[in-house]
Design a protein around this motif. Structure first.
Motif, PDB file in Angstrom:
ATOM      1  N   TYR A  60      43.576  45.097  51.754  1.00  0.00           N
ATOM      2  CA  TYR A  60      44.020  43.951  50.963  1.00  0.00           C
ATOM      3  C   TYR A  60      44.301  42.759  51.890  1.00  0.00           C
ATOM      4  O   TYR A  60      43.906  41.624  51.601  1.00  0.00           O
ATOM      5  N   PRO A  79      35.589  53.417  48.533  1.00  0.00           N
ATOM      6  CA  PRO A  79      35.812  51.989  48.285  1.00  0.00           C
ATOM      7  C   PRO A  79      36.532  51.764  46.958  1.00  0.00           C
ATOM      8  O   PRO A  79      36.324  52.501  45.988  1.00  0.00           O
ATOM      9  N   ALA A  80      37.384  50.769  46.934  1.00  0.00           N
ATOM     10  CA  ALA A  80      38.075  50.379  45.703  1.00  0.00           C
ATOM     11  C   ALA A  80      38.074  48.867  45.609  1.00  0.00           C
ATOM     12  O   ALA A  80      38.285  48.166  46.607  1.00  0.00           O
ATOM     13  N   ALA A  81      37.839  48.373  44.417  1.00  0.00           N
ATOM     14  CA  ALA A  81      37.869  46.922  44.197  1.00  0.00           C
ATOM     15  C   ALA A  81      39.298  46.404  44.298  1.00  0.00           C
ATOM     16  O   ALA A  81      40.268  47.165  44.248  1.00  0.00           O
ATOM     17  N   GLN A  82      39.412  45.099  44.449  1.00  0.00           N
ATOM     18  CA  GLN A  82      40.716  44.434  44.436  1.00  0.00           C
ATOM     19  C   GLN A  82      40.692  43.434  43.284  1.00  0.00           C
ATOM     20  O   GLN A  82      40.423  42.238  43.483  1.00  0.00           O
ATOM     21  N   PRO A  83      40.955  43.927  42.074  1.00  0.00           N
ATOM     22  CA  PRO A  83      40.730  43.090  40.889  1.00  0.00           C
ATOM     23  C   PRO A  83      41.562  41.816  40.857  1.00  0.00           C
ATOM     24  O   PRO A  83      41.089  40.780  40.397  1.00  0.00           O
ATOM     25  N   ARG A 113      39.908  39.380  43.189  1.00  0.00           N
ATOM     26  CA  ARG A 113      38.603  38.993  42.635  1.00  0.00           C
ATOM     27  C   ARG A 113      38.781  37.966  41.523  1.00  0.00           C
ATOM     28  O   ARG A 113      38.063  36.960  41.464  1.00  0.00           O
ATOM     29  N   ARG A 114      39.746  38.198  40.635  1.00  0.00           N
ATOM     30  CA  ARG A 114      39.973  37.245  39.542  1.00  0.00           C
ATOM     31  C   ARG A 114      40.554  35.939  40.066  1.00  0.00           C
ATOM     32  O   ARG A 114      40.287  34.868  39.526  1.00  0.00           O
ATOM     33  N   ASN A 118      47.411  47.405  42.562  1.00  0.00           N
ATOM     34  CA  ASN A 118      46.028  47.869  42.437  1.00  0.00           C
ATOM     35  C   ASN A 118      46.015  49.282  41.862  1.00  0.00           C
ATOM     36  O   ASN A 118      46.017  50.282  42.595  1.00  0.00           O
ATOM     37  N   GLU A 176      43.600  50.737  40.226  1.00  0.00           N
ATOM     38  CA  GLU A 176      42.327  51.409  40.491  1.00  0.00           C
ATOM     39  C   GLU A 176      42.334  52.121  41.839  1.00  0.00           C
ATOM     40  O   GLU A 176      41.901  53.279  41.945  1.00  0.00           O
ATOM     41  N   ARG A 204      44.768  50.986  52.150  1.00  0.00           N
ATOM     42  CA  ARG A 204      44.589  50.019  51.067  1.00  0.00           C
ATOM     43  C   ARG A 204      45.327  48.716  51.376  1.00  0.00           C
ATOM     44  O   ARG A 204      44.816  47.616  51.108  1.00  0.00           O
ATOM     45  N   THR A 256      41.063  41.118  53.028  1.00  0.00           N
ATOM     46  CA  THR A 256      40.436  40.311  51.977  1.00  0.00           C
ATOM     47  C   THR A 256      41.229  39.045  51.688  1.00  0.00           C
ATOM     48  O   THR A 256      40.655  37.953  51.552  1.00  0.00           O
TER      49      THR A 256
END
Length: 317
Positions: free
Chosen positions: A69, A133-137, A140-141, A237, A239, A65, A72
């Motif tokens: 990160y 898969p996991a989002a990176q909120p 993203r925000r 994170n 999530e 993870r 991204t």
């Protein structure tokens, strides 16, 4: 504005120029994937008594993870800001060598993304992981915050986001000297940390150049967004942690609860102040908190105490 001289040794010192590819080879049983002291989930009562193999697999997932990160952050947050910088350097009245250094850092960040996904894939294979898969909120925000800004503000917001990202001190990079880690993991983190020390100096100087050149209205307008930018960069994170806990056997409900409880303090004001202290000291040095609306925004975010207490660097960065 004079010469920067920050990346003059880049051709022989940058990781992309001077370091070999880092490979796990046959070493995957000879060390830790991540420093457990930096993983709050492992001290939660629901997982504290898990066995060594469970902890090892969770540390491998946590490393994956972290590497995702990094990939991204570098490609979607920092490098777009560097593109804006090198394309608008003349408008910002930056010295030519400063623009050239921006190109070099763009290459560095692309390489950091590459070596992160390279190691991520090696770790997943070595540990036998099926990583969901996991989002990176937070990121993203953060990208949304920049995208939703007016066209005239977007470039500056990108630069300020990169300044925040590149002047924070990541505890994860402190593992560069942790002999408990697998050599390839430690080497990748060291390569990244060595480059980031130079990037910190570059972006600190960039902020000292661009912030005083803004008018009062612009400083207020951008300044009130900085606490939100810092918060999104530092947001844990939850999530991803919940997904990984479920992958290792917790029920989805229990995994979510453990992730929320374990990471609550990591996303709180005290942890943010500690992580953001160098950035806040930089802001204080240029007088950012002299603007009442900006000061109030940082105060509401729980960040102002660190700015008041941080030691402001006096040496050239």
């Amino acid at each position: 504005m004079g010469r920067t001289g920050i990346l003059t040794a880049w051709d022989r010192m940058a990781s992309v120029r001077a370091r070999p590819r880092r490979t796990l080879a046959e070493e995957a049983g000879a060390g830790l994937f991540f420093n457990p002291d930096l993983v709050p989930v492992l001290v939660h009562p629901a997982v504290r008594e898990k066995g060594d193999e469970w902890r090892r697999r969770y540390l491998a997932l946590h490393l994956v993870r972290y590497l995702e990160y990094t990939d991204t952050l570098e490609l979607e947050i920092v490098n777009p800001a560097l593109v804006a910088l090198v394309r608008s350097g003349g408008e910002l009245d930056l010295p030519r060598d400063f623009i050239v250094d921006g190109h070099k850092i763009y290459v560095d960040e692309g390489y950091h993304a590459h070596m992160s996904v390279d190691l991520r894939d090696q770790v997943a294979t070595a540990a036998g992981l099926q990583v969901r898969p996991a989002a990176q909120p937070g990121l993203r925000r953060l990208a949304g915050l920049v995208a939703e800004a007016g066209a005239g503000d977007r470039g500056m917001l990108r630069l300020l986001t990169a300044v925040c990202s590149e002047t924070l001190i990541s505890a994860n990079l402190s593992q560069a000297d942790d002999d408990r880690l697998l050599p390839a993991v430690r080497d990748v983190i060291r390569d990244h940390a060595d480059d980031e020390r130079t990037h910190h100096a570059y972006f600190s100087r960039l902020f000292r150049l661009i912030w005083p050149a803004l008018d009062d209205a612009a400083r207020a307008r951008f300044g009130v967004r900085l606490p939100e930018i810092l918060a999104l960069l530092l947001e844990p994170n939850v999530e991803a942690a919940a997904i990984d806990l479920a992958e290792l056997g917790l029920s989805p409900a229990a995994a979510r609860q453990v992730a929320v409880e374990a990471l609550r303090d990591a996303g709180g004001p005290q942890a943010m102040r500690a992580a953001a202290a160098p950035t806040l000291a930089l802001f204080r040095r240029v007088g950012l908190f002299d603007e009442p609306r900006v000061r109030d925004a940082f105060d509401r975010a729980g960040l102002l105490a660190a700015a008041d207490c941080a030691t402001v660097p006096t040496a050239a960065e």
